[in-house]
Design a protein around this motif. Structure first.
Motif, PDB file in Angstrom:
ATOM      1  N   ALA A 120    -166.022 -15.189 154.444  1.00  0.00           N
ATOM      2  CA  ALA A 120    -166.705 -16.474 154.562  1.00  0.00           C
ATOM      3  C   ALA A 120    -166.754 -17.212 153.234  1.00  0.00           C
ATOM      4  O   ALA A 120    -166.629 -18.440 153.197  1.00  0.00           O
ATOM      5  CB  ALA A 120    -168.112 -16.271 155.113  1.00  0.00           C
ATOM      6  N   CYS A 121    -166.915 -16.486 152.135  1.00  0.00           N
ATOM      7  CA  CYS A 121    -166.976 -17.136 150.823  1.00  0.00           C
ATOM      8  C   CYS A 121    -165.645 -17.805 150.489  1.00  0.00           C
ATOM      9  O   CYS A 121    -165.620 -18.948 150.045  1.00  0.00           O
ATOM     10  CB  CYS A 121    -167.362 -16.126 149.740  1.00  0.00           C
ATOM     11  SG  CYS A 121    -169.077 -15.583 149.834  1.00  0.00           S
ATOM     12  N   SER A 122    -164.566 -17.091 150.707  1.00  0.00           N
ATOM     13  CA  SER A 122    -163.245 -17.678 150.446  1.00  0.00           C
ATOM     14  C   SER A 122    -162.997 -18.882 151.335  1.00  0.00           C
ATOM     15  O   SER A 122    -162.466 -19.900 150.884  1.00  0.00           O
ATOM     16  CB  SER A 122    -162.143 -16.646 150.661  1.00  0.00           C
ATOM     17  OG  SER A 122    -162.104 -15.743 149.601  1.00  0.00           O
ATOM     18  N   ALA A 123    -163.377 -18.774 152.593  1.00  0.00           N
ATOM     19  CA  ALA A 123    -163.177 -19.896 153.518  1.00  0.00           C
ATOM     20  C   ALA A 123    -163.952 -21.127 153.046  1.00  0.00           C
ATOM     21  O   ALA A 123    -163.432 -22.247 153.079  1.00  0.00           O
ATOM     22  CB  ALA A 123    -163.607 -19.500 154.928  1.00  0.00           C
ATOM     23  N   ARG A 124    -165.172 -20.932 152.586  1.00  0.00           N
ATOM     24  CA  ARG A 124    -165.974 -22.054 152.089  1.00  0.00           C
ATOM     25  C   ARG A 124    -165.366 -22.653 150.833  1.00  0.00           C
ATOM     26  O   ARG A 124    -165.341 -23.866 150.659  1.00  0.00           O
ATOM     27  CB  ARG A 124    -167.403 -21.599 151.835  1.00  0.00           C
ATOM     28  CG  ARG A 124    -168.147 -21.322 153.136  1.00  0.00           C
ATOM     29  CD  ARG A 124    -169.592 -20.964 152.944  1.00  0.00           C
ATOM     30  NE  ARG A 124    -170.271 -22.035 152.255  1.00  0.00           N
ATOM     31  CZ  ARG A 124    -171.179 -21.838 151.284  1.00  0.00           C
ATOM     32  NH1 ARG A 124    -171.495 -20.624 150.917  1.00  0.00           N
ATOM     33  NH2 ARG A 124    -171.755 -22.860 150.694  1.00  0.00           N
ATOM     34  N   MET A 125    -164.857 -21.789 149.947  1.00  0.00           N
ATOM     35  CA  MET A 125    -164.234 -22.282 148.716  1.00  0.00           C
ATOM     36  C   MET A 125    -162.974 -23.088 149.049  1.00  0.00           C
ATOM     37  O   MET A 125    -162.725 -24.135 148.442  1.00  0.00           O
ATOM     38  CB  MET A 125    -163.885 -21.121 147.783  1.00  0.00           C
ATOM     39  CG  MET A 125    -165.096 -20.355 147.277  1.00  0.00           C
ATOM     40  SD  MET A 125    -166.233 -21.376 146.357  1.00  0.00           S
ATOM     41  CE  MET A 125    -165.305 -21.527 144.868  1.00  0.00           C
ATOM     42  N   GLU A 126    -162.191 -22.588 149.987  1.00  0.00           N
ATOM     43  CA  GLU A 126    -160.977 -23.308 150.365  1.00  0.00           C
ATOM     44  C   GLU A 126    -161.314 -24.664 150.958  1.00  0.00           C
ATOM     45  O   GLU A 126    -160.679 -25.671 150.631  1.00  0.00           O
ATOM     46  CB  GLU A 126    -160.151 -22.472 151.345  1.00  0.00           C
ATOM     47  CG  GLU A 126    -159.494 -21.280 150.675  1.00  0.00           C
ATOM     48  CD  GLU A 126    -158.710 -20.418 151.637  1.00  0.00           C
ATOM     49  OE1 GLU A 126    -158.142 -20.957 152.607  1.00  0.00           O
ATOM     50  OE2 GLU A 126    -158.664 -19.193 151.409  1.00  0.00           O
ATOM     51  N   GLU A 127    -162.322 -24.706 151.804  1.00  0.00           N
ATOM     52  CA  GLU A 127    -162.739 -25.968 152.407  1.00  0.00           C
ATOM     53  C   GLU A 127    -163.239 -26.945 151.348  1.00  0.00           C
ATOM     54  O   GLU A 127    -162.910 -28.136 151.367  1.00  0.00           O
ATOM     55  CB  GLU A 127    -163.845 -25.703 153.437  1.00  0.00           C
ATOM     56  CG  GLU A 127    -164.292 -26.930 154.185  1.00  0.00           C
ATOM     57  CD  GLU A 127    -165.372 -26.595 155.201  1.00  0.00           C
ATOM     58  OE1 GLU A 127    -166.255 -27.462 155.394  1.00  0.00           O
ATOM     59  OE2 GLU A 127    -165.346 -25.509 155.787  1.00  0.00           O
ATOM     60  N   ALA A 128    -164.003 -26.445 150.393  1.00  0.00           N
ATOM     61  CA  ALA A 128    -164.548 -27.303 149.335  1.00  0.00           C
ATOM     62  C   ALA A 128    -163.456 -27.807 148.396  1.00  0.00           C
ATOM     63  O   ALA A 128    -163.491 -28.953 147.944  1.00  0.00           O
ATOM     64  CB  ALA A 128    -165.604 -26.537 148.533  1.00  0.00           C
ATOM     65  N   GLY A 129    -162.477 -26.962 148.100  1.00  0.00           N
ATOM     66  CA  GLY A 129    -161.426 -27.335 147.160  1.00  0.00           C
ATOM     67  C   GLY A 129    -160.316 -28.174 147.762  1.00  0.00           C
ATOM     68  O   GLY A 129    -159.559 -28.824 147.027  1.00  0.00           O
ATOM     69  N   GLU A 130    -160.214 -28.188 149.074  1.00  0.00           N
ATOM     70  CA  GLU A 130    -159.114 -28.898 149.745  1.00  0.00           C
ATOM     71  C   GLU A 130    -159.042 -30.380 149.371  1.00  0.00           C
ATOM     72  O   GLU A 130    -157.960 -30.884 149.042  1.00  0.00           O
ATOM     73  CB  GLU A 130    -159.213 -28.717 151.264  1.00  0.00           C
ATOM     74  CG  GLU A 130    -158.013 -29.216 152.018  1.00  0.00           C
ATOM     75  CD  GLU A 130    -156.720 -28.502 151.636  1.00  0.00           C
ATOM     76  OE1 GLU A 130    -155.666 -29.181 151.585  1.00  0.00           O
ATOM     77  OE2 GLU A 130    -156.745 -27.292 151.375  1.00  0.00           O
ATOM     78  N   PRO A 131    -160.152 -31.134 149.377  1.00  0.00           N
ATOM     79  CA  PRO A 131    -160.056 -32.558 148.984  1.00  0.00           C
ATOM     80  C   PRO A 131    -159.574 -32.733 147.540  1.00  0.00           C
ATOM     81  O   PRO A 131    -158.832 -33.677 147.241  1.00  0.00           O
ATOM     82  CB  PRO A 131    -161.483 -33.081 149.157  1.00  0.00           C
ATOM     83  CG  PRO A 131    -162.130 -32.148 150.114  1.00  0.00           C
ATOM     84  CD  PRO A 131    -161.502 -30.802 149.854  1.00  0.00           C
ATOM     85  N   LEU A 132    -159.982 -31.826 146.655  1.00  0.00           N
ATOM     86  CA  LEU A 132    -159.537 -31.920 145.262  1.00  0.00           C
ATOM     87  C   LEU A 132    -158.033 -31.686 145.165  1.00  0.00           C
ATOM     88  O   LEU A 132    -157.334 -32.408 144.449  1.00  0.00           O
ATOM     89  CB  LEU A 132    -160.280 -30.895 144.399  1.00  0.00           C
ATOM     90  CG  LEU A 132    -161.778 -31.102 144.256  1.00  0.00           C
ATOM     91  CD1 LEU A 132    -162.416 -29.915 143.540  1.00  0.00           C
ATOM     92  CD2 LEU A 132    -162.074 -32.399 143.530  1.00  0.00           C
ATOM     93  N   LEU A 133    -157.551 -30.686 145.872  1.00  0.00           N
ATOM     94  CA  LEU A 133    -156.118 -30.398 145.844  1.00  0.00           C
ATOM     95  C   LEU A 133    -155.322 -31.538 146.476  1.00  0.00           C
ATOM     96  O   LEU A 133    -154.316 -31.974 145.915  1.00  0.00           O
ATOM     97  CB  LEU A 133    -155.818 -29.075 146.554  1.00  0.00           C
ATOM     98  CG  LEU A 133    -154.334 -28.709 146.639  1.00  0.00           C
ATOM     99  CD1 LEU A 133    -153.717 -28.588 145.248  1.00  0.00           C
ATOM    100  CD2 LEU A 133    -154.154 -27.423 147.430  1.00  0.00           C
TER     101      LEU A 133
END
Length: 187
Positions: A120-133
């Protein structure tokens, strides 16, 4: 922790989590579950009832740090320079992974994780970082083939590789800078 738990179960959960935070800070991801149970004044079965896997315990310990990093990604999403925003967020992630023992382990890939308890932590990080990427890709600063999972894996790898270095923060920052700059000399 479900709100419908008995009051004593909620107290046990809170006590276990508080002790786990201290133990993980002192001993990293391999903190002894038995020691956590002993210091919390509960049996090891109680620890396992609340946290069925070590990863579940580490995720609970890291929850606030992950929240902070996700909020930070949101703050940076509105900045003008997509590359700088992405690199600043990854730098923040690296700093947290180096300073908050156990966080890098929470973000590692776990092939044995149960389907019901994927990372869940990785999934949240990926979701949060997606707009930046996406923004950095749109600006032409990052290849379209790069994923947030790739970048988190890179940061986690650097943090894990340097955790026993005499100065983990400096070693991690140096490797991160090298990874971002590449191996070719600057021209």
């Amino acid at each position: 922790m479900p709100e419908r738990q008995r009051a004593d179960a909620r107290r046990n959960y809170a006590r276990i989590l508080a002790v786990a935070e201290q133990e993980v800070a002192a001993h990293g991801a391999n903190a002894s579950l038995e020691q956590i149970a002993r210091v919390a004044g509960v049996g090891s079965a109680t620890v396992r009832r609340h946290f069925p896997t070590r990863r579940a315990l580490l995720e609970a310990v890291s929850h606030q740090r992950v929240d902070t990093l996700c909020e930070r990604a949101g703050e940076l999403a509105g900045t003008d320079d997509g590359r700088a925003a992405l690199l600043e967020w990854l730098g923040d992630l690296l700093a947290y992974c180096v300073s908050a023992r156990g966080l890098a382990d929470v973000l590692t890939y776990d092939a044995e994780a149960e389907a019901a308890h994927q990372n869940a932590c990785s999934a949240r990080m990926e979701e949060a970082g997606e707009p930046l990427l996406r923004r950095a890709v749109r600006d032409g600063a990052v290849s379209g083939e790069v994923t947030v999972a790739d970048l988190v894996t890179l940061v986690v790898g650097i943090a894990l590789a340097t955790e026993h270095h005499p100065d983990p923060r400096a070693a991690a920052e140096r490797l991160f800078t090298l990874a971002v700059a590449g191996l070719s000399p600057q021209r």
